[in-house]
Motif scaffolding. Structure first.
Motif, PDB file in Angstrom:
ATOM      1  N   GLY A 450      43.378  32.746  31.130  1.00  0.00           N
ATOM      2  CA  GLY A 450      42.563  32.908  30.176  1.00  0.00           C
ATOM      3  C   GLY A 450      41.485  33.563  31.415  1.00  0.00           C
ATOM      4  O   GLY A 450      40.897  34.057  31.126  1.00  0.00           O
ATOM      5  N   VAL A 451      40.893  32.672  31.818  1.00  0.00           N
ATOM      6  CA  VAL A 451      40.234  33.285  32.634  1.00  0.00           C
ATOM      7  C   VAL A 451      40.178  34.364  33.378  1.00  0.00           C
ATOM      8  O   VAL A 451      38.720  34.997  33.919  1.00  0.00           O
ATOM      9  N   LEU A 452      41.132  35.196  34.241  1.00  0.00           N
ATOM     10  CA  LEU A 452      41.471  35.557  34.936  1.00  0.00           C
ATOM     11  C   LEU A 452      41.886  36.956  34.030  1.00  0.00           C
ATOM     12  O   LEU A 452      40.868  37.886  34.996  1.00  0.00           O
ATOM     13  N   ALA A 453      41.783  36.613  32.990  1.00  0.00           N
ATOM     14  CA  ALA A 453      41.852  38.015  32.548  1.00  0.00           C
ATOM     15  C   ALA A 453      40.538  38.798  31.583  1.00  0.00           C
ATOM     16  O   ALA A 453      40.755  39.273  32.184  1.00  0.00           O
ATOM     17  N   VAL A 454      39.938  37.188  31.804  1.00  0.00           N
ATOM     18  CA  VAL A 454      38.590  37.954  30.873  1.00  0.00           C
ATOM     19  C   VAL A 454      38.374  38.957  32.403  1.00  0.00           C
ATOM     20  O   VAL A 454      37.163  39.958  32.489  1.00  0.00           O
ATOM     21  N   LEU A 455      37.903  37.952  33.401  1.00  0.00           N
ATOM     22  CA  LEU A 455      37.273  37.892  34.972  1.00  0.00           C
ATOM     23  C   LEU A 455      38.142  39.801  35.075  1.00  0.00           C
ATOM     24  O   LEU A 455      37.087  40.321  35.456  1.00  0.00           O
ATOM     25  N   ALA A 456      38.899  40.137  34.845  1.00  0.00           N
ATOM     26  CA  ALA A 456      39.409  41.682  34.932  1.00  0.00           C
ATOM     27  C   ALA A 456      39.347  42.478  33.992  1.00  0.00           C
ATOM     28  O   ALA A 456      38.782  43.078  34.549  1.00  0.00           O
ATOM     29  N   VAL A 457      38.634  42.012  33.020  1.00  0.00           N
ATOM     30  CA  VAL A 457      38.260  42.884  32.133  1.00  0.00           C
ATOM     31  C   VAL A 457      36.652  42.852  32.254  1.00  0.00           C
ATOM     32  O   VAL A 457      36.301  44.361  32.418  1.00  0.00           O
ATOM     33  N   ALA A 458      36.099  41.836  32.818  1.00  0.00           N
ATOM     34  CA  ALA A 458      34.595  42.597  33.147  1.00  0.00           C
ATOM     35  C   ALA A 458      34.465  43.234  34.682  1.00  0.00           C
ATOM     36  O   ALA A 458      33.703  43.713  34.786  1.00  0.00           O
ATOM     37  N   LEU A 459      35.368  42.674  35.186  1.00  0.00           N
ATOM     38  CA  LEU A 459      35.599  43.226  36.979  1.00  0.00           C
ATOM     39  C   LEU A 459      35.605  45.632  36.744  1.00  0.00           C
ATOM     40  O   LEU A 459      35.089  45.391  37.840  1.00  0.00           O
ATOM     41  N   ASN A 460      36.440  45.403  35.951  1.00  0.00           N
ATOM     42  CA  ASN A 460      36.874  46.576  35.539  1.00  0.00           C
ATOM     43  C   ASN A 460      35.467  47.340  35.113  1.00  0.00           C
ATOM     44  O   ASN A 460      34.655  48.674  35.345  1.00  0.00           O
ATOM     45  N   TRP A 461      34.275  46.761  34.295  1.00  0.00           N
ATOM     46  CA  TRP A 461      33.391  47.480  33.297  1.00  0.00           C
ATOM     47  C   TRP A 461      32.257  47.740  34.876  1.00  0.00           C
ATOM     48  O   TRP A 461      31.683  48.559  35.040  1.00  0.00           O
ATOM     49  N   ALA A 462      32.302  46.481  35.681  1.00  0.00           N
ATOM     50  CA  ALA A 462      30.777  46.390  37.021  1.00  0.00           C
ATOM     51  C   ALA A 462      31.587  47.407  37.528  1.00  0.00           C
ATOM     52  O   ALA A 462      30.379  47.969  38.378  1.00  0.00           O
ATOM     53  N   THR A 463      32.701  47.854  38.434  1.00  0.00           N
ATOM     54  CA  THR A 463      33.071  48.719  39.352  1.00  0.00           C
ATOM     55  C   THR A 463      33.697  50.014  38.996  1.00  0.00           C
ATOM     56  O   THR A 463      33.314  50.732  39.952  1.00  0.00           O
ATOM     57  N   THR A 464      34.139  50.033  37.553  1.00  0.00           N
ATOM     58  CA  THR A 464      33.704  51.995  37.563  1.00  0.00           C
ATOM     59  C   THR A 464      32.528  52.001  36.844  1.00  0.00           C
ATOM     60  O   THR A 464      32.978  53.701  36.259  1.00  0.00           O
ATOM     61  N   GLY A 465      32.210  50.821  35.499  1.00  0.00           N
ATOM     62  CA  GLY A 465      31.104  51.030  34.611  1.00  0.00           C
ATOM     63  C   GLY A 465      32.502  52.010  33.030  1.00  0.00           C
ATOM     64  O   GLY A 465      31.828  52.801  32.175  1.00  0.00           O
ATOM     65  N   ASP A 466      33.658  51.719  33.537  1.00  0.00           N
ATOM     66  CA  ASP A 466      34.381  51.811  32.269  1.00  0.00           C
ATOM     67  C   ASP A 466      34.761  50.355  31.640  1.00  0.00           C
ATOM     68  O   ASP A 466      35.399  49.385  32.351  1.00  0.00           O
ATOM     69  N   HIS A 467      34.208  50.444  30.449  1.00  0.00           N
ATOM     70  CA  HIS A 467      35.015  49.097  30.113  1.00  0.00           C
ATOM     71  C   HIS A 467      35.151  49.729  28.328  1.00  0.00           C
ATOM     72  O   HIS A 467      35.086  50.789  27.919  1.00  0.00           O
ATOM     73  N   LEU A 468      35.778  48.538  27.401  1.00  0.00           N
ATOM     74  CA  LEU A 468      37.030  48.376  26.172  1.00  0.00           C
ATOM     75  C   LEU A 468      35.912  50.323  25.830  1.00  0.00           C
ATOM     76  O   LEU A 468      36.453  50.878  24.748  1.00  0.00           O
ATOM     77  N   LEU A 469      34.968  50.142  25.000  1.00  0.00           N
ATOM     78  CA  LEU A 469      33.674  50.843  24.111  1.00  0.00           C
ATOM     79  C   LEU A 469      34.362  52.314  24.593  1.00  0.00           C
ATOM     80  O   LEU A 469      33.821  53.205  23.439  1.00  0.00           O
ATOM     81  N   THR A 470      33.679  52.660  25.246  1.00  0.00           N
ATOM     82  CA  THR A 470      33.404  53.922  26.582  1.00  0.00           C
ATOM     83  C   THR A 470      34.439  54.212  26.303  1.00  0.00           C
ATOM     84  O   THR A 470      35.156  55.403  26.860  1.00  0.00           O
ATOM     85  N   ALA A 471      35.495  53.454  27.043  1.00  0.00           N
ATOM     86  CA  ALA A 471      36.844  54.015  27.209  1.00  0.00           C
ATOM     87  C   ALA A 471      37.994  54.749  26.144  1.00  0.00           C
ATOM     88  O   ALA A 471      38.020  55.637  26.190  1.00  0.00           O
ATOM     89  N   LEU A 472      36.931  54.376  24.714  1.00  0.00           N
ATOM     90  CA  LEU A 472      37.641  54.615  23.757  1.00  0.00           C
ATOM     91  C   LEU A 472      37.065  55.611  23.034  1.00  0.00           C
ATOM     92  O   LEU A 472      37.119  56.373  22.472  1.00  0.00           O
ATOM     93  N   LEU A 473      35.762  55.411  22.912  1.00  0.00           N
ATOM     94  CA  LEU A 473      34.728  55.927  21.939  1.00  0.00           C
ATOM     95  C   LEU A 473      34.675  57.855  23.019  1.00  0.00           C
ATOM     96  O   LEU A 473      34.666  58.603  23.067  1.00  0.00           O
ATOM     97  N   GLN A 474      34.637  57.404  24.212  1.00  0.00           N
ATOM     98  CA  GLN A 474      34.500  58.080  25.442  1.00  0.00           C
ATOM     99  C   GLN A 474      35.599  58.870  26.280  1.00  0.00           C
ATOM    100  O   GLN A 474      36.212  59.048  27.427  1.00  0.00           O
ATOM    101  N   GLY A 475      37.203  59.194  25.426  1.00  0.00           N
ATOM    102  CA  GLY A 475      38.430  59.344  25.605  1.00  0.00           C
ATOM    103  C   GLY A 475      38.152  60.019  26.995  1.00  0.00           C
ATOM    104  O   GLY A 475      39.251  60.803  27.812  1.00  0.00           O
ATOM    105  N   GLN A 476      37.519  61.391  26.145  1.00  0.00           N
ATOM    106  CA  GLN A 476      37.333  62.173  26.826  1.00  0.00           C
ATOM    107  C   GLN A 476      37.180  62.386  28.865  1.00  0.00           C
ATOM    108  O   GLN A 476      38.166  63.319  30.122  1.00  0.00           O
TER     109      GLN A 476
END
Length: 509
Positions: A450-476
């Motif tokens: 559970g901790v690693l799964a959340v950490l992976a999502v957070a690291l994706n955001w921190a290292t690429t700037g992409d998080h769930l909302l931006t990916a969905l709302l700015q899919g272009q």
């Protein structure tokens, strides 16, 4: 007689599951991830999160971008074209020494993207599903074949043992003691996905029919290497001609594509391959895409590289077409989002079925083995934890390492190698922890997952700037790639929630 047969099937089902269950879970787990291999690639390779093609694709321009990257002495090079799930073109080739080279190309600008720093899903996770990364004597594929045969045995014996299938379809009591709820879930996942599991196991065997039945060609073609080569050429298609050892030019691949499309009734290629580049006898292969077909067709057309003249065409015969249809059912390379999610759900059901089978066996014998001083439960539980929660944990470490490691060219043995080392290191640690902590390791590894799964999502955001909302709302920003990244993040968060529920459930069991 009936009771004797049922008891023998129950014995077969129990011990086949215990012996082969660890290997089966690994194969099912990575097969499940393979369903969304392209989306995991987008997550692990941020440079490929580009907009989908906005203009008609020019193969000539892609070839012009690729040609300078082809090392001297290369016998061939290939470009896999963009798809609805993979917005980039990918150049692959081997130099004169056999070393593989690859680069991504942006089809909108015809420019090279940053070098690949990860094997990602299609380079590591997906091949694990069918090779186990054991190349010696094709042992990995043979073990996968053994597992597929065992799966068929388990399914048939399970149907014989569990006579009240209709009742079990509606029976799940999660609040009962662990042994009872594990059996309910084992039966439920086995019954619900029974046709899918049978199809996947059987089709997996048929895909590698030439490996598992090496004498397949002998009746019609005879023995020996030449006979087998003739069989393979007639079954899968082959065209060769020797280089002229004289310079030559590459003509218009777009013109060749137009000829191929007319021949295929509007079909488009999914890759282009150039043999003997720069030679007067160079030739080009185009293969028809099967994005809109279940059958993974083998339609090929070969052209003279300079003139564009058709040299040869291949279409599979009826038997191979049937085999490729079954392969298509297994690989699900065609575009169908709903079916892809159903395959994913079926794969997860298989994972749950194997895991709960282990739990039922272990909980049913724990007190008895402890009383008699037997080590059977402890050994099987260590194997089960390491091969179930351990492999999930290792996969998440692989993804976390992908976001944490510095950007190093994979061809220099950088982060791609380190990711694989992190995976195997975490997996071995999970096995060690399982044998050390015993029953408690189930819950403790679930918490880590559970901790690693959340950490992976957070690291994706921190290292690429992409998080769930931006990916969905700015899919272009990434087109289908952006949606794919959002999907991976969403599944990771679901994994975290499931791990939290399981950890809580195991605390009270």
């Amino acid at each position: 007689m009936g009771d004797t047969f049922t008891k023998s099937m129950a014995l077969l089902h129990t011990w086949a599951g215990v012996i082969i269950g660890s290997l089966l879970f690994a194969i099912f787990w990575f097969g499940t991830l393979s369903v969304f291999g392209s989306e995991i690639d987008r997550w692990m390779l941020p440079q490929t999160r580009i907009a989908g093609a906005i203009a008609p694709l020019s193969l000539d321009r892609l070839a012009a971008t690729a040609a300078p990257q082809v090392p001297a002495g290369a016998r061939q090079w290939r470009i896999d074209l963009p798809t609805s799930r993979n917005p980039v073109a990918e150049l692959t080739c081997r130099d004169a020494k056999g070393a593989e080279h690859g680069r991504f190309i942006d089809p909108n600008t015809n420019t090279l993207l940053a070098p690949q720093q990860s094997d990602a899903a299609t380079g590591f996770l997906v091949p694990f599903h069918y090779t186990l990364h054991i190349k010696w004597l094709e042992l990995g594929k043979w073990l996968v074949g053994l597992s597929a045969m065992s799966m068929l045995v388990l399914l048939v014996s399970g149907v014989v043992v569990h006579k009240k299938i209709f009742k079990q379809f509606f029976t799940f009591r999660p609040h009962k003691r662990l042994q009872r709820s594990a059996l309910d879930l084992h039966n439920l996942t086995g019954v619900v996905a029974l046709p899918f599991h049978f199809m996947i196991a059987l089709s997996g065997l048929i895909i590698f029919i030439t490996l598992y039945f090496p004498q397949l060609h002998a009746g019609a073609y005879g023995e020996g290497a030449k006979a087998k080569a003739a069989f393979m050429a007639e079954a899968y298609g082959k065209y060769t001609r020797k280089p002229a050892q004289a310079p030559g030019q590459l003509g218009s691949i777009d013109a060749m594509r137009a000829t191929a499309a007319a021949t295929w009734g509007g079909g488009e290629p999914y890759f282009v391959r150039v043999f003997h580049p720069g030679d007067a006898n160079s030739y080009v292969e185009l293969r028809r895409s099967y994005a809109s077909d279940v059958t993974m067709n083998l339609d090929q057309i070969f052209f003279d590289a300079q003139t564009g003249r058709v040299l040869a065409r291949f279409e599979a015969g009826p038997v191979m077409t049937a085999q490729r249809f079954i392969s298509g059912l297994h690989f699900i390379r065609f575009d169908h989002a709903l079916l892809r999610w159903l395959y994913f759900a079926g794969g997860l059901a298989g994972c749950a079925m194997i895991c709960t089978g282990f739990l039922f066996w272990i909980e049913g014998r724990r007190a008895q083995h402890a009383k008699r001083g037997l080590a059977g439960v402890r050994v099987v539980e260590g194997l089960a934890i390491g091969s179930v929660t351990g492999i999930v944990l290792a996969t998440l470490v692989f993804m976390v390492a992908n976001r944490l490691l510095p950007t190093i060219d994979s061809h220099a043995g950088g982060s791609a190698l380190h990711e694989v080392q992190a995976f195997y290191g975490a997996w071995l640690a999970a096995f060690a922890h399982a044998w050390w902590r015993g029953r408690a390791a189930w819950r403790e590894q679930a918490i880590v997952i559970g901790v690693l799964a959340v950490l992976a999502v957070a690291l994706n955001w921190a290292t690429t700037g992409d998080h769930l909302l931006t990916a969905l709302l700015q899919g272009q920003r990434g087109g289908a790639g952006g949606v794919g990244v959002a999907g991976v993040d969403s599944v990771l968060l679901c994994v975290a929630l499931a791990a939290a529920y399981i950890a809580r459930r195991l605390r009270t069991s």
